[in-house]
Design a protein around this motif. Structure first.
Motif, PDB file in Angstrom:
ATOM      1  N   PRO A  59       2.911 -27.236  11.635  1.00 29.03           N
ATOM      2  CA  PRO A  59       4.207 -27.994  11.776  1.00 29.03           C
ATOM      3  C   PRO A  59       5.299 -26.628  11.406  1.00 29.03           C
ATOM      4  CG  PRO A  59       3.130 -29.402  10.251  1.00 29.03           C
ATOM      5  CD  PRO A  59       2.058 -28.208  10.394  1.00 29.03           C
ATOM      6  N   ASP A  60       6.043 -26.336  12.083  1.00 32.06           N
ATOM      7  CA  ASP A  60       7.391 -25.460  11.680  1.00 32.06           C
ATOM      8  C   ASP A  60       7.942 -25.694  10.516  1.00 32.06           C
ATOM      9  OD1 ASP A  60       8.534 -23.040  12.181  1.00 32.06           O
ATOM     10  OD2 ASP A  60       9.786 -23.696  13.826  1.00 32.06           O
ATOM     11  N   PHE A  61       7.315 -25.364   9.398  1.00 32.55           N
ATOM     12  CA  PHE A  61       8.018 -25.723   7.947  1.00 32.55           C
ATOM     13  C   PHE A  61       8.833 -24.478   7.674  1.00 32.55           C
ATOM     14  CE2 PHE A  61       3.902 -23.700   7.032  1.00 32.55           C
ATOM     15  CZ  PHE A  61       4.074 -22.701   5.999  1.00 32.55           C
ATOM     16  N   LYS A  62       9.634 -24.886   6.524  1.00 34.39           N
ATOM     17  CA  LYS A  62      10.430 -23.910   6.049  1.00 34.39           C
ATOM     18  C   LYS A  62      10.622 -24.241   4.545  1.00 34.39           C
ATOM     19  CE  LYS A  62      15.101 -21.517   6.183  1.00 34.39           C
ATOM     20  NZ  LYS A  62      16.499 -21.640   6.832  1.00 34.39           N
ATOM     21  N   ALA A  63      10.109 -23.366   3.632  1.00 33.21           N
ATOM     22  CA  ALA A  63      10.079 -23.904   2.276  1.00 33.21           C
ATOM     23  C   ALA A  63      10.969 -22.749   1.342  1.00 33.21           C
ATOM     24  CB  ALA A  63       8.584 -23.598   1.605  1.00 33.21           C
ATOM     25  N   ARG A  64      11.714 -23.459   0.548  1.00 33.16           N
ATOM     26  CA  ARG A  64      12.719 -22.739  -0.479  1.00 33.16           C
ATOM     27  C   ARG A  64      11.892 -22.622  -1.517  1.00 33.16           C
ATOM     28  NH1 ARG A  64      16.848 -24.403  -3.897  1.00 33.16           N
ATOM     29  NH2 ARG A  64      16.284 -26.184  -3.558  1.00 33.16           N
ATOM     30  N   THR A  65      11.485 -21.504  -1.791  1.00 37.67           N
ATOM     31  CA  THR A  65      10.460 -21.391  -2.992  1.00 37.67           C
ATOM     32  C   THR A  65      11.371 -20.590  -4.101  1.00 37.67           C
ATOM     33  OG1 THR A  65       9.534 -19.168  -2.540  1.00 37.67           O
ATOM     34  CG2 THR A  65       8.607 -20.893  -1.667  1.00 37.67           C
ATOM     35  N   LEU A  66      10.532 -20.313  -5.319  1.00 34.22           N
ATOM     36  CA  LEU A  66      11.335 -19.803  -6.498  1.00 34.22           C
ATOM     37  C   LEU A  66      11.470 -18.109  -6.237  1.00 34.22           C
ATOM     38  CD1 LEU A  66       9.564 -21.275  -9.626  1.00 34.22           C
ATOM     39  CD2 LEU A  66      11.707 -22.035  -8.529  1.00 34.22           C
ATOM     40  N   SER A  67      10.751 -17.581  -5.234  1.00 31.70           N
ATOM     41  CA  SER A  67      10.996 -16.114  -5.051  1.00 31.70           C
ATOM     42  C   SER A  67      11.302 -15.620  -3.554  1.00 31.70           C
ATOM     43  CB  SER A  67       9.470 -15.478  -5.211  1.00 31.70           C
ATOM     44  OG  SER A  67       8.572 -16.149  -4.585  1.00 31.70           O
ATOM     45  N   GLY A  68      11.877 -16.944  -3.104  1.00 31.56           N
ATOM     46  CA  GLY A  68      12.638 -16.520  -1.517  1.00 31.56           C
ATOM     47  C   GLY A  68      11.965 -17.709  -0.567  1.00 31.56           C
ATOM     48  N   THR A  69      12.382 -17.750   0.494  1.00 29.53           N
ATOM     49  CA  THR A  69      12.224 -18.514   1.635  1.00 29.53           C
ATOM     50  C   THR A  69      10.812 -18.247   2.381  1.00 29.53           C
ATOM     51  OG1 THR A  69      14.506 -19.260   1.825  1.00 29.53           O
ATOM     52  CG2 THR A  69      12.981 -19.996   3.601  1.00 29.53           C
ATOM     53  N   ILE A  70      10.098 -19.132   2.738  1.00 33.02           N
ATOM     54  CA  ILE A  70       8.738 -18.853   3.702  1.00 33.02           C
ATOM     55  C   ILE A  70       9.228 -19.986   4.855  1.00 33.02           C
ATOM     56  CG2 ILE A  70       6.356 -19.104   3.663  1.00 33.02           C
ATOM     57  CD1 ILE A  70       6.273 -18.472   1.028  1.00 33.02           C
ATOM     58  N   ILE A  80      -1.979 -18.394   5.465  1.00 31.58           N
ATOM     59  CA  ILE A  80      -1.295 -19.332   4.497  1.00 31.58           C
ATOM     60  C   ILE A  80      -2.257 -20.264   4.030  1.00 31.58           C
ATOM     61  CG2 ILE A  80       0.880 -20.545   4.110  1.00 31.58           C
ATOM     62  CD1 ILE A  80       2.106 -19.255   6.624  1.00 31.58           C
ATOM     63  N   VAL A  81      -2.253 -20.393   2.668  1.00 35.78           N
ATOM     64  CA  VAL A  81      -2.674 -21.675   2.221  1.00 35.78           C
ATOM     65  C   VAL A  81      -1.844 -22.141   1.655  1.00 35.78           C
ATOM     66  CG1 VAL A  81      -4.397 -22.190   0.407  1.00 35.78           C
ATOM     67  CG2 VAL A  81      -4.779 -20.195   1.582  1.00 35.78           C
ATOM     68  N   VAL A  82      -1.723 -23.643   1.960  1.00 35.52           N
ATOM     69  CA  VAL A  82      -0.597 -24.731   1.503  1.00 35.52           C
ATOM     70  C   VAL A  82      -1.372 -25.379   0.528  1.00 35.52           C
ATOM     71  CG1 VAL A  82       1.238 -26.294   2.179  1.00 35.52           C
ATOM     72  CG2 VAL A  82       0.734 -24.438   3.656  1.00 35.52           C
ATOM     73  N   PHE A  83      -0.820 -25.399  -0.544  1.00 29.75           N
ATOM     74  CA  PHE A  83      -1.550 -26.681  -1.727  1.00 29.75           C
ATOM     75  C   PHE A  83      -0.599 -27.576  -1.996  1.00 29.75           C
ATOM     76  CE2 PHE A  83      -2.503 -27.367  -6.430  1.00 29.75           C
ATOM     77  CZ  PHE A  83      -3.813 -28.076  -5.784  1.00 29.75           C
ATOM     78  N   PHE A  84      -0.876 -28.784  -1.790  1.00 29.08           N
ATOM     79  CA  PHE A  84      -0.079 -29.881  -2.195  1.00 29.08           C
ATOM     80  C   PHE A  84      -0.689 -30.594  -3.407  1.00 29.08           C
ATOM     81  CE2 PHE A  84       0.737 -29.737   2.564  1.00 29.08           C
ATOM     82  CZ  PHE A  84       1.926 -29.726   2.566  1.00 29.08           C
ATOM     83  N   VAL A 117       4.784 -32.316  -4.259  1.00 29.38           N
ATOM     84  CA  VAL A 117       5.392 -33.430  -3.411  1.00 29.38           C
ATOM     85  C   VAL A 117       6.533 -34.147  -3.956  1.00 29.38           C
ATOM     86  CG1 VAL A 117       3.059 -33.534  -2.504  1.00 29.38           C
ATOM     87  CG2 VAL A 117       3.744 -35.323  -4.174  1.00 29.38           C
ATOM     88  N   ASN A 118       7.048 -34.083  -5.187  1.00 26.78           N
ATOM     89  CA  ASN A 118       8.080 -34.653  -5.750  1.00 26.78           C
ATOM     90  C   ASN A 118       9.404 -33.668  -5.925  1.00 26.78           C
ATOM     91  OD1 ASN A 118       6.668 -37.201  -6.338  1.00 26.78           O
ATOM     92  ND2 ASN A 118       5.676 -35.758  -8.057  1.00 26.78           N
ATOM     93  N   SER A 143       9.183 -32.694  -0.444  1.00 27.16           N
ATOM     94  CA  SER A 143       8.398 -33.722  -0.016  1.00 27.16           C
ATOM     95  C   SER A 143       8.542 -33.780   1.444  1.00 27.16           C
ATOM     96  CB  SER A 143       8.940 -35.215  -0.613  1.00 27.16           C
ATOM     97  OG  SER A 143      10.416 -35.342   0.048  1.00 27.16           O
ATOM     98  N   TYR A 144       9.797 -33.337   2.168  1.00 24.77           N
ATOM     99  CA  TYR A 144       9.492 -33.080   3.563  1.00 24.77           C
ATOM    100  C   TYR A 144       8.280 -32.261   4.108  1.00 24.77           C
ATOM    101  CZ  TYR A 144      11.244 -32.483   8.167  1.00 24.77           C
ATOM    102  OH  TYR A 144      11.172 -32.614   9.726  1.00 24.77           O
ATOM    103  N   ILE A 145       8.289 -31.258   3.669  1.00 23.85           N
ATOM    104  CA  ILE A 145       7.103 -30.416   4.017  1.00 23.85           C
ATOM    105  C   ILE A 145       5.641 -31.095   4.124  1.00 23.85           C
ATOM    106  CG2 ILE A 145       5.692 -28.314   3.650  1.00 23.85           C
ATOM    107  CD1 ILE A 145       8.101 -26.770   2.593  1.00 23.85           C
ATOM    108  N   TYR A 146       5.495 -31.981   2.836  1.00 24.47           N
ATOM    109  CA  TYR A 146       4.369 -32.765   2.759  1.00 24.47           C
ATOM    110  C   TYR A 146       4.268 -33.761   3.722  1.00 24.47           C
ATOM    111  CZ  TYR A 146       1.135 -36.028   0.826  1.00 24.47           C
ATOM    112  OH  TYR A 146       0.083 -37.026   0.937  1.00 24.47           O
ATOM    113  N   LYS A 147       5.438 -34.354   4.069  1.00 32.53           N
ATOM    114  CA  LYS A 147       5.502 -35.345   5.037  1.00 32.53           C
ATOM    115  C   LYS A 147       5.018 -34.880   6.618  1.00 32.53           C
ATOM    116  CE  LYS A 147       8.231 -38.874   7.226  1.00 32.53           C
ATOM    117  NZ  LYS A 147       7.627 -39.031   8.413  1.00 32.53           N
TER     118      LYS A 147
END
Length: 197
Positions: A59-70, A80-84, A117-118, A143-147
């Motif tokens: 999925p074409d995800f966009k994550a706002r992390t503590l150290s910037g957007t991925i 990329i390893v995505v860990f939920f 996920v929360n 939670s949207y990325i998880y969905k």
């Protein structure tokens, strides 16, 4: 006797005498029947990490992390390893994320994104990162990325990990990681990262 009752009895007698009912299983779809391939697939699914298909577009995800957007588009060219996970302060989450932080430190060309996920946990992640002394993993609560991933891969249990190759395809994933030991989890992640290089 009423004509309708007699007609019903006659119809039932004809239907039960028809041999087609003895062969009802023939009408089942082929993929429901037990075959050697189906049994082998069930055995494969018991392994900690599996490839469901050779290449599934992520999925074409966009994550706002503590150290910037991925974003997936900007991260192409890196694995990329995505860990939920849920409940960051649970002993299992703490141990798994700490192991992932160590792996990310050894593999600078790999992005490890840990997604709570929360959504409500996002404000505590900054303190969590400091408490856990995390330096290499990217943390977010979304939670949207998880969905997005759950709908595509039919993830059933958390924690779960997904491996995306340099071209943006999901190659391996595993859910219900809690059934394996933390050391075994770390070895599986390292092996899978190596396989994607």
């Amino acid at each position: 006797m009423d004509r309708r009752v007699i007609a019903t009895i006659v119809l039932l007698a004809q239907l039960t005498a028809t041999p087609a009912f003895a062969d009802w299983y023939i009408l089942l779809p082929k993929d429901r029947r037990p075959t050697k391939e189906n049994m082998e697939e069930k055995t494969l699914n018991k392994k900690p990490y599996k490839a469901e298909k050779s290449k599934i577009p992520s999925p074409d995800f966009k994550a706002r992390t503590l150290s910037g957007t991925i974003e997936l588009q900007n991260a192409k060219g890196k694995e990329i390893v995505v860990f939920f996970f849920e409940n960051p302060y649970s002993p299992l989450s703490e141990e798994l994320i700490k192991k992932l932080d160590d792996i990310a430190g050894k593999n600078k060309d790999v992005i490890i994104l840990c997604v709570d996920v929360n959504d409500a946990d996002y404000p505590i992640l900054s303190r969590y990162k400091k408490d856990m002394k995390l330096q290499n993993v990217r943390l977010t609560a979304d939670s949207y990325i998880y969905k997005q991933f759950k709908d595509q891969l039919k993830i059933k249990e958390l924690p779960a990990s997904i491996f995306i190759d340099k071209e943006g395809f999901i190659r391996f994933y595993s859910d219900n990681i809690g059934t394996t030991s933390v050391e075994e989890f770390a070895k599986n992640v390292e092996k899978t990262v190596e396989r994607l290089k």
